[in-house]
Motif scaffolding. Sequence first.
Motif, PDB file in Angstrom:
ATOM      1  N   VAL A  13       0.866  -1.183   0.000  1.00 34.65           N
ATOM      2  CA  VAL A  13       0.000   0.000   0.000  1.00 34.65           C
ATOM      3  C   VAL A  13       0.900   1.230   0.000  1.00 34.65           C
ATOM      4  O   VAL A  13       2.096   1.141   0.287  1.00 34.65           O
ATOM      5  CB  VAL A  13      -0.957   0.036   1.221  1.00 34.65           C
ATOM      6  N   ASP A  14       0.309   2.377  -0.299  1.00 32.72           N
ATOM      7  CA  ASP A  14       1.094   3.606  -0.292  1.00 32.72           C
ATOM      8  C   ASP A  14       1.002   4.370   1.025  1.00 32.72           C
ATOM      9  O   ASP A  14       1.800   5.261   1.278  1.00 32.72           O
ATOM     10  CB  ASP A  14       0.700   4.513  -1.459  1.00 32.72           C
ATOM     11  N   ASP A  15       0.045   4.012   1.886  1.00 35.66           N
ATOM     12  CA  ASP A  15      -0.146   4.714   3.155  1.00 35.66           C
ATOM     13  C   ASP A  15      -0.590   3.700   4.202  1.00 35.66           C
ATOM     14  O   ASP A  15      -1.742   3.257   4.204  1.00 35.66           O
ATOM     15  CB  ASP A  15      -1.189   5.817   2.966  1.00 35.66           C
ATOM     16  N   ALA A  19      -4.378   2.404   5.395  1.00 33.29           N
ATOM     17  CA  ALA A  19      -4.706   0.981   5.258  1.00 33.29           C
ATOM     18  C   ALA A  19      -5.197   0.410   6.592  1.00 33.29           C
ATOM     19  O   ALA A  19      -6.159  -0.352   6.632  1.00 33.29           O
ATOM     20  CB  ALA A  19      -3.495   0.202   4.753  1.00 33.29           C
ATOM     21  N   ARG A  20      -4.543   0.789   7.697  1.00 29.55           N
ATOM     22  CA  ARG A  20      -4.958   0.300   9.022  1.00 29.55           C
ATOM     23  C   ARG A  20      -6.397   0.704   9.316  1.00 29.55           C
ATOM     24  O   ARG A  20      -7.206  -0.097   9.759  1.00 29.55           O
ATOM     25  CB  ARG A  20      -4.037   0.840  10.123  1.00 29.55           C
ATOM     26  N   ARG A  21      -6.730   1.955   9.025  1.00 30.92           N
ATOM     27  CA  ARG A  21      -8.100   2.420   9.264  1.00 30.92           C
ATOM     28  C   ARG A  21      -9.095   1.685   8.355  1.00 30.92           C
ATOM     29  O   ARG A  21     -10.156   1.266   8.807  1.00 30.92           O
ATOM     30  CB  ARG A  21      -8.200   3.933   9.058  1.00 30.92           C
ATOM     31  N   PHE A  22      -8.764   1.550   7.095  1.00 32.90           N
ATOM     32  CA  PHE A  22      -9.672   0.901   6.151  1.00 32.90           C
ATOM     33  C   PHE A  22      -9.921  -0.562   6.522  1.00 32.90           C
ATOM     34  O   PHE A  22     -11.075  -0.991   6.651  1.00 32.90           O
ATOM     35  CB  PHE A  22      -9.107   0.986   4.727  1.00 32.90           C
ATOM     36  N   TYR A  23      -8.857  -1.321   6.700  1.00 34.36           N
ATOM     37  CA  TYR A  23      -9.025  -2.751   6.976  1.00 34.36           C
ATOM     38  C   TYR A  23      -9.568  -2.996   8.387  1.00 34.36           C
ATOM     39  O   TYR A  23     -10.377  -3.899   8.587  1.00 34.36           O
ATOM     40  CB  TYR A  23      -7.709  -3.503   6.741  1.00 34.36           C
ATOM     41  N   ILE A  83     -17.962   2.714   0.579  1.00 39.00           N
ATOM     42  CA  ILE A  83     -17.279   1.951  -0.466  1.00 39.00           C
ATOM     43  C   ILE A  83     -18.089   1.994  -1.759  1.00 39.00           C
ATOM     44  O   ILE A  83     -19.308   1.850  -1.745  1.00 39.00           O
ATOM     45  CB  ILE A  83     -17.034   0.504  -0.003  1.00 39.00           C
ATOM     46  N   THR A  84     -17.380   2.192  -2.856  1.00 40.26           N
ATOM     47  CA  THR A  84     -17.976   2.206  -4.186  1.00 40.26           C
ATOM     48  C   THR A  84     -17.564   0.927  -4.910  1.00 40.26           C
ATOM     49  O   THR A  84     -16.395   0.534  -4.848  1.00 40.26           O
ATOM     50  CB  THR A  84     -17.458   3.422  -4.989  1.00 40.26           C
ATOM     51  N   ASP A 111      -9.356  -0.891  -2.104  1.00 41.60           N
ATOM     52  CA  ASP A 111      -8.898  -0.285  -0.858  1.00 41.60           C
ATOM     53  C   ASP A 111      -8.356   1.108  -1.180  1.00 41.60           C
ATOM     54  O   ASP A 111      -8.283   1.487  -2.362  1.00 41.60           O
ATOM     55  CB  ASP A 111      -7.886  -1.199  -0.145  1.00 41.60           C
ATOM     56  N   PRO A 112      -8.002   1.911  -0.184  1.00 41.51           N
ATOM     57  CA  PRO A 112      -7.532   3.272  -0.454  1.00 41.51           C
ATOM     58  C   PRO A 112      -6.271   3.336  -1.332  1.00 41.51           C
ATOM     59  O   PRO A 112      -6.012   4.353  -1.966  1.00 41.51           O
ATOM     60  CB  PRO A 112      -7.251   3.847   0.940  1.00 41.51           C
TER      61      PRO A 112
END
Length: 123
Positions: A13-15, A19-23, A83-84, A111-112
Amino acid sequence: MFKNTNAFSGFSVDDIEQARRFYGETLGLDVSEEYGLLTLRLGSGANVLIYPKPGHTPASFTILNFPVDDIEAAIDELTGRGITFERYPGMEQDERGVMRAGGPYIAWFKDPAGNVLSVLQER
């Protein structure tokens, strides 16, 4: 040679904080962080490593598939969390983005970092 090892998969991932927040928060997965790396603990017992990568390029394939009992309910819940769902040219998808032809019903989202994920329901 590796038959009995506890192999695991990983992706970049780039951030890492995004990623922690999303997952962890958006998808509700068990996420831990150590040394700037994330580990997802999936319901199957498998672990997946998420690592930051300068110049990250999103995976052009599905990196994680989430089986669900009711794809319509899963789509509603994920859409409610912002989420789209993706649409792919040449693939028969309904108005919600679900492909129902062939194998299991499946819908894709990102994901982001732009990596592709899916929810799928066995017929």
